[in-house]
Design a protein around this motif. Structure first.
Motif, PDB file in Angstrom:
ATOM      1  N   MET A 126      39.313  27.030  39.273  1.00 62.61           N
ATOM      2  CA  MET A 126      38.866  27.715  40.470  1.00 62.61           C
ATOM      3  C   MET A 126      37.607  28.501  40.143  1.00 62.61           C
ATOM      4  N   PHE A 127      36.696  28.525  41.111  1.00 61.96           N
ATOM      5  CA  PHE A 127      35.464  29.289  40.982  1.00 61.96           C
ATOM      6  C   PHE A 127      35.245  30.012  42.304  1.00 61.96           C
ATOM      7  N   ASN A 128      35.117  31.329  42.249  1.00 59.26           N
ATOM      8  CA  ASN A 128      34.971  32.149  43.457  1.00 59.26           C
ATOM      9  C   ASN A 128      36.079  31.872  44.473  1.00 59.26           C
ATOM     10  N   GLY A 129      37.312  31.668  43.989  1.00 60.90           N
ATOM     11  CA  GLY A 129      38.458  31.454  44.853  1.00 60.90           C
ATOM     12  C   GLY A 129      38.575  30.057  45.442  1.00 60.90           C
ATOM     13  N   THR A 130      37.694  29.157  45.047  1.00 63.40           N
ATOM     14  CA  THR A 130      37.696  27.794  45.574  1.00 63.40           C
ATOM     15  C   THR A 130      38.068  26.801  44.485  1.00 63.40           C
ATOM     16  N   ILE A 189      26.414  25.289  41.052  1.00 64.35           N
ATOM     17  CA  ILE A 189      25.987  26.582  40.498  1.00 64.35           C
ATOM     18  C   ILE A 189      24.494  26.442  40.246  1.00 64.35           C
ATOM     19  N   LEU A 190      23.694  26.888  41.161  1.00 62.36           N
ATOM     20  CA  LEU A 190      22.243  26.726  41.170  1.00 62.36           C
ATOM     21  C   LEU A 190      21.826  25.278  41.459  1.00 62.36           C
ATOM     22  N   PHE A 191      22.637  24.307  41.033  1.00 60.88           N
ATOM     23  CA  PHE A 191      22.403  22.891  41.301  1.00 60.88           C
ATOM     24  C   PHE A 191      23.750  22.173  41.191  1.00 60.88           C
ATOM     25  N   PRO A 192      23.871  20.954  41.754  1.00 53.68           N
ATOM     26  CA  PRO A 192      25.154  20.240  41.692  1.00 53.68           C
ATOM     27  C   PRO A 192      25.548  19.925  40.240  1.00 53.68           C
ATOM     28  N   GLU A 194      34.938  32.557  30.528  1.00 56.24           N
ATOM     29  CA  GLU A 194      33.774  33.410  30.778  1.00 56.24           C
ATOM     30  C   GLU A 194      32.570  32.812  30.076  1.00 56.24           C
ATOM     31  N   HIS A 195      31.621  32.371  30.892  1.00 56.01           N
ATOM     32  CA  HIS A 195      30.414  31.704  30.421  1.00 56.01           C
ATOM     33  C   HIS A 195      29.227  32.596  30.775  1.00 56.01           C
ATOM     34  N   LYS A 196      28.087  32.295  30.242  1.00 60.20           N
ATOM     35  CA  LYS A 196      26.891  33.081  30.527  1.00 60.20           C
ATOM     36  C   LYS A 196      26.560  33.077  32.028  1.00 60.20           C
ATOM     37  N   PHE A 197      26.779  31.934  32.695  1.00 58.55           N
ATOM     38  CA  PHE A 197      26.383  31.801  34.092  1.00 58.55           C
ATOM     39  C   PHE A 197      27.534  31.902  35.085  1.00 58.55           C
ATOM     40  N   TYR A 198      28.771  31.927  34.612  1.00 61.84           N
ATOM     41  CA  TYR A 198      29.888  31.922  35.549  1.00 61.84           C
ATOM     42  C   TYR A 198      31.178  32.409  34.878  1.00 61.84           C
ATOM     43  N   VAL A 199      32.145  32.735  35.728  1.00 67.22           N
ATOM     44  CA  VAL A 199      33.516  32.996  35.306  1.00 67.22           C
ATOM     45  C   VAL A 199      34.391  32.105  36.175  1.00 67.22           C
ATOM     46  N   ALA A 200      35.245  31.312  35.531  1.00 64.80           N
ATOM     47  CA  ALA A 200      36.131  30.400  36.267  1.00 64.80           C
ATOM     48  C   ALA A 200      37.548  30.552  35.735  1.00 64.80           C
ATOM     49  N   GLU A 201      38.513  30.136  36.543  1.00 65.00           N
ATOM     50  CA  GLU A 201      39.914  30.203  36.128  1.00 65.00           C
ATOM     51  C   GLU A 201      40.557  28.843  36.251  1.00 65.00           C
TER      52      GLU A 201
END
Length: 168
Positions: free
Chosen positions: A1-5, A33-36, A156-163
């Protein structure tokens, strides 16, 4: 999930036959994330008598292979095969790698082998009950367990946090 999606799927498998244990993770992620971005991953680990004898990592991002690596135990020494090149890995016997954390809480484990980084990482027990794995590149994964079973991994990545939410 990313941003609840929901942005993808992940399948975990564990097969045990005699003294061998085979672990496999297959996943696909599609997001923007900035691009597909489309990522396909497949990881396997084979343990025999509690020690890693084989592992592989394959990852393709937007159609381009990013990782295609194998580790094999040959006569008590590990060999890494990547880009048709073989190198020896000087390390003790590997009894736990990152993939195994999906199947085993690292309650009594002092260090976990990270196949991608080719080094051992110490799990850090956090106040919220998770185990944080801090990688040399600054990224980290936090593994959450309920009654010894992994229920979530926070990436936890430099550009995002995902679960990764694991349904049993």
């Amino acid at each position: 999930m990313f941003n609840g999606t929901t942005i993808g799927w992940l399948k975990l498998e564990k097969n045990e036959v005699g003294n061998k244990s085979n672990l496999q993770l297959t996943s696909e992620i599609k997001t923007n994330i900035l691009f597909p971005i489309k990522v396909f991953s497949k990881e396997t680990s084979t343990y025999e008598n509690g020690k890693l004898i084989y592992s592989s990592q394959f990852r393709k991002t937007n159609g381009k292979t990013k990782i295609d690596k194998e580790i094999k135990l040959n006569e008590n020494q590990y060999e890494i095969i990547e880009n048709n090149k073989k190198t020896k890995l000087s390390c003790p016997v590997i009894d736990t790698n990152l993939l195994s954390l999906f199947f085993q809480e690292p309650k009594y484990i002092k260090e976990v082998y990270c196949d991608n980084q080719q080094r051992f990482i110490k799990p850090i027990k956090m106040e919220d009950g998770s185990y944080k794995m801090k990688f040399p590149n600054g990224y980290c994964n936090s593994y959450y367990y309920k009654e010894g079973i992994c229920i979530k991994v926070k990436v936890e990545h430099k550009f995002y946090v995902a679960e990764i939410i694991i349904k049993h």
